[in-house]
Design a protein around this motif. Structure first.
Motif, PDB file in Angstrom:
ATOM      1  N   LEU A 277      37.800  38.451  49.514  1.00 10.87           N
ATOM      2  CA  LEU A 277      38.370  38.984  48.363  1.00 10.87           C
ATOM      3  C   LEU A 277      36.806  39.696  47.392  1.00 10.87           C
ATOM      4  O   LEU A 277      35.884  38.838  47.611  1.00 10.87           O
ATOM      5  CB  LEU A 277      38.875  38.376  47.278  1.00 10.87           C
ATOM      6  CG  LEU A 277      40.209  38.271  47.866  1.00 10.87           C
ATOM      7  CD1 LEU A 277      40.635  36.547  48.882  1.00 10.87           C
ATOM      8  CD2 LEU A 277      41.067  37.705  46.766  1.00 10.87           C
ATOM      9  N   SER A 278      36.990  40.625  46.486  1.00 13.36           N
ATOM     10  CA  SER A 278      36.137  40.767  45.815  1.00 13.36           C
ATOM     11  C   SER A 278      36.227  40.133  44.907  1.00 13.36           C
ATOM     12  O   SER A 278      37.430  40.302  43.950  1.00 13.36           O
ATOM     13  CB  SER A 278      36.733  42.737  45.785  1.00 13.36           C
ATOM     14  OG  SER A 278      35.881  43.162  44.250  1.00 13.36           O
ATOM     15  N   ALA A 292      41.883  41.783  47.011  1.00 11.66           N
ATOM     16  CA  ALA A 292      41.906  42.476  47.530  1.00 11.66           C
ATOM     17  C   ALA A 292      43.341  43.272  47.693  1.00 11.66           C
ATOM     18  O   ALA A 292      43.770  43.482  47.909  1.00 11.66           O
ATOM     19  CB  ALA A 292      41.566  41.608  48.156  1.00 11.66           C
ATOM     20  N   PRO A 293      42.883  44.095  49.069  1.00 10.74           N
ATOM     21  CA  PRO A 293      44.226  45.259  49.794  1.00 10.74           C
ATOM     22  C   PRO A 293      44.928  44.710  50.332  1.00 10.74           C
ATOM     23  O   PRO A 293      45.665  45.271  49.691  1.00 10.74           O
ATOM     24  CB  PRO A 293      43.593  46.260  50.699  1.00 10.74           C
ATOM     25  CG  PRO A 293      41.760  46.449  50.485  1.00 10.74           C
ATOM     26  CD  PRO A 293      41.287  44.925  50.175  1.00 10.74           C
ATOM     27  N   SER A 297      49.707  42.170  43.715  1.00 11.70           N
ATOM     28  CA  SER A 297      48.865  41.657  41.873  1.00 11.70           C
ATOM     29  C   SER A 297      49.806  41.015  41.609  1.00 11.70           C
ATOM     30  O   SER A 297      49.569  40.135  40.388  1.00 11.70           O
ATOM     31  CB  SER A 297      48.375  43.118  41.807  1.00 11.70           C
ATOM     32  OG  SER A 297      49.062  43.803  41.297  1.00 11.70           O
ATOM     33  N   SER A 318      44.369  46.021  39.172  1.00 13.20           N
ATOM     34  CA  SER A 318      43.885  46.527  40.665  1.00 13.20           C
ATOM     35  C   SER A 318      42.725  47.602  39.957  1.00 13.20           C
ATOM     36  O   SER A 318      42.320  48.201  39.099  1.00 13.20           O
ATOM     37  CB  SER A 318      45.293  48.264  41.261  1.00 13.20           C
ATOM     38  OG  SER A 318      46.451  47.453  41.585  1.00 13.20           O
ATOM     39  N   THR A 320      39.357  49.817  42.526  1.00 14.82           N
ATOM     40  CA  THR A 320      39.326  50.164  43.607  1.00 14.82           C
ATOM     41  C   THR A 320      37.055  49.871  43.505  1.00 14.82           C
ATOM     42  O   THR A 320      36.161  50.146  43.078  1.00 14.82           O
ATOM     43  CB  THR A 320      38.351  51.864  43.083  1.00 14.82           C
ATOM     44  OG1 THR A 320      40.372  51.823  43.769  1.00 14.82           O
ATOM     45  CG2 THR A 320      38.124  51.929  45.379  1.00 14.82           C
ATOM     46  N   HIS A 326      35.162  45.428  49.697  1.00 17.27           N
ATOM     47  CA  HIS A 326      36.447  46.452  50.157  1.00 17.27           C
ATOM     48  C   HIS A 326      35.723  47.542  49.802  1.00 17.27           C
ATOM     49  O   HIS A 326      36.710  48.542  48.583  1.00 17.27           O
ATOM     50  CB  HIS A 326      37.659  45.526  49.366  1.00 17.27           C
ATOM     51  CG  HIS A 326      37.536  44.189  49.773  1.00 17.27           C
ATOM     52  ND1 HIS A 326      38.586  44.464  50.691  1.00 17.27           N
ATOM     53  CD2 HIS A 326      37.967  43.043  49.291  1.00 17.27           C
ATOM     54  CE1 HIS A 326      38.561  43.850  51.547  1.00 17.27           C
ATOM     55  NE2 HIS A 326      38.443  42.512  50.277  1.00 17.27           N
ATOM     56  N   LYS A 329      38.064  50.809  48.400  1.00 16.57           N
ATOM     57  CA  LYS A 329      39.568  50.727  49.279  1.00 16.57           C
ATOM     58  C   LYS A 329      40.565  50.182  47.575  1.00 16.57           C
ATOM     59  O   LYS A 329      39.765  49.433  46.890  1.00 16.57           O
ATOM     60  CB  LYS A 329      39.121  49.420  50.351  1.00 16.57           C
ATOM     61  CG  LYS A 329      38.806  50.600  50.992  1.00 16.57           C
ATOM     62  CD  LYS A 329      38.986  48.762  52.124  1.00 16.57           C
ATOM     63  CE  LYS A 329      38.059  49.468  53.529  1.00 16.57           C
ATOM     64  NZ  LYS A 329      38.043  48.731  54.577  1.00 16.57           N
ATOM     65  N   SER A 331      42.486  48.189  45.536  1.00 18.95           N
ATOM     66  CA  SER A 331      41.921  46.842  45.751  1.00 18.95           C
ATOM     67  C   SER A 331      43.061  45.840  44.692  1.00 18.95           C
ATOM     68  O   SER A 331      43.518  46.823  43.469  1.00 18.95           O
ATOM     69  CB  SER A 331      41.193  45.439  45.696  1.00 18.95           C
ATOM     70  OG  SER A 331      40.120  46.022  46.549  1.00 18.95           O
ATOM     71  N   HIS A 332      43.982  44.852  44.891  1.00 13.95           N
ATOM     72  CA  HIS A 332      44.890  44.352  44.412  1.00 13.95           C
ATOM     73  C   HIS A 332      44.312  43.095  43.399  1.00 13.95           C
ATOM     74  O   HIS A 332      44.420  42.593  44.354  1.00 13.95           O
ATOM     75  CB  HIS A 332      46.017  44.946  44.404  1.00 13.95           C
ATOM     76  CG  HIS A 332      46.232  46.220  45.051  1.00 13.95           C
ATOM     77  ND1 HIS A 332      46.952  47.246  44.185  1.00 13.95           N
ATOM     78  CD2 HIS A 332      46.929  46.372  46.647  1.00 13.95           C
ATOM     79  CE1 HIS A 332      47.099  48.004  44.912  1.00 13.95           C
ATOM     80  NE2 HIS A 332      46.708  48.116  46.221  1.00 13.95           N
TER      81      HIS A 332
END
Length: 422
Positions: A277-278, A292-293, A297, A318, A320, A326, A329, A331-332
């Motif tokens: 995950l980010s 992450a996508p 959320s 959310s 990016t 990611h 992209k 991401s949530h």
């Protein structure tokens, strides 16, 4: 009537003069410009009271943009322009002396444009100063702001430099700075030496509750570095102070540590770096944004808020990332909002985040890949291998805390011997 008017003007003038006098006295007693007399950083104490430690010696300086006094003057400039000091070399940790390199980015040797001094990288070919780097140095100074977390690498740059100082018969001086998270609380498992790395090189907990000067003394004595160490202590720092209580401006110590809010969540949120995950790198809220996508959320925020963790709430968000995981992209996930920093437990919170993601997204969530020894980056960050296994086995965070409690208590007993501020 005219005499009364003149008398009133005279009284007003006298009162105004007295107010100005007392205001000036107030500044000299710790308000406004005079606050340095009550609170001083190690660098200020060195230059104001203990300059004899470096006079007549060739000085090497390990620092980065956080090496400033309370007026935000760089220690590089303060030493270079001081006629009593011979500054001969600079040494940069991860991110470099000027702080312009990203996490993990290789830093080369170069010449400082402002001073013309050589700048040796301690995050390039070597993380430990070589004898060649120290040829023109009698004493090494360390002045970098730490963030109070075991896996922040500057404290190991300090330790490696202390080893080099010992091996080359060079004095080592640490100019102390506040722990942004205060000096009372310790949290998390103590590192298992089998999992030692540059993000955790000594058996200390994730949140250690010590200043860099105290850590230097601990490393030097408990872990047998044996350097000729001097710690120039701060004046006026107390253990219950968070960074904002000092009145200091916060200079970001690394590109993804922009605010005090970042430092507060970092001991737990950075565990996300050991997953797919980010952790919010490449956003305006690194370590506060997690996602992450593949995450929903709303559901993720709801699951975390249901836990009713102390001092924190989670907002569905959310984002990016522009770099790192990611990148580019959508991401949530969540944004971490600390509502009560004294009640907040960052390590416990971070583990709940990891465990919740693991349980909610078993098909998508992944820990970092294992190396040839079966160790993942998550293991290096948490400081052992059993917590990753416990998460995968469905063990509760509360049970994990019970398992590391004894080690933490043992560390606290050792820690007391090295506290410089009572």
């Amino acid at each position: 009537m005219k005499k009364t008017y003149i008398l009133l003007l005279t009284v007003v003038f006298i009162l105004g003069s007295l107010t100005a006098v007392f205001a000036d006295k107030g500044e000299s007693n710790g308000k406004g410009k005079g606050k340095k007399k009550e609170f001083q950083l190690g660098v200020e104490v060195l230059l104001d009271e203990q300059k004899q430690l470096i006079e007549g010696k060739r000085v090497g300086l390990i620092t980065n943009p956080t090496g400033v006094d309370q007026e935000l003057n760089s220690i590089v400039d303060l030493l270079f322009n001081d006629p009593d000091v011979e500054l001969t070399a600079l040494y940069g940790p991860e991110h470099g002396v000027r702080g312009d390199a990203q996490a993990g980015q290789y830093v080369e040797f170069y010449t400082d444009e402002t001073t013309g001094l050589p700048v040796y990288s301690l995050y390039g070919q070597t993380r430990k100063p070589t004898p060649e780097m120290l040829e023109n140095v009698d004493v090494l100074l360390f002045d970098i702001q730490d963030v109070g977390t075991r896996f922040y690498t500057y404290i190991y740059t300090m330790a490696y430099a202390m080893e080099a100082a010992k091996e080359n018969n060079i004095e080592f001086i640490v100019l102390d700075r506040p722990n942004p998270l205060g000096g009372h609380k310790v949290e998390g498992p103590v590192l298992d030496p089998a999992y030692a790395s540059f993000v955790g090189n000594y058996p200390i907990p994730l949140r250690h509750g010590m200043t860099v000067g105290e850590l230097a003394t601990l490393f030097n004595e408990k872990f047998d570095i044996g350097a000729d160490l001097t710690v120039v202590e701060m004046n006026g720092w107390e253990r219950d102070m968070y960074y904002e209580d000092t009145g200091l401006e916060f200079v970001l110590p690394s590109p993804n540590m922009p605010t005090l809010d970042t430092a507060l969540v970092y001991p737990g949120a950075a565990l996300i770096e050991g997953t797919n995950l980010s952790e919010g790198r490449g956003t305006t809220k690194p370590f506060e944004f997690i996602g992450a996508p593949f995450v929903n959320s709303t559901e993720f925020a709801s699951a975390l808020n249901t836990l009713e963790l102390p001092g924190v709430t989670f907002r569905a968000a959310s984002f990016t990332p522009s770099i790192s995981k990611h990148s580019g992209k959508l991401s949530h996930g969540v944004q971490i909002h600390v509502t009560n920093k004294k009640a907040y437990k960052p390590v416990e919170t971070g583990l709940h985040i990891v465990k919740t993601l693991h349980d909610m997204y078993p098909g998508d969530f992944k820990f970092g890949a294992e190396n040839s020894a079966g160790v993942s980056f998550f293991d290096n960050l948490i400081g052992n291998g059993w917590i990753r296994e416990a998460i995968e086995d469905g063990t509760s965070v509360k049970e994990m805390e019970k398992q590391w409690k004894k080690g933490l208590k043992d560390f606290e007993k050792v820690r007391k011997e090295y506290l410089l501020y009572k």
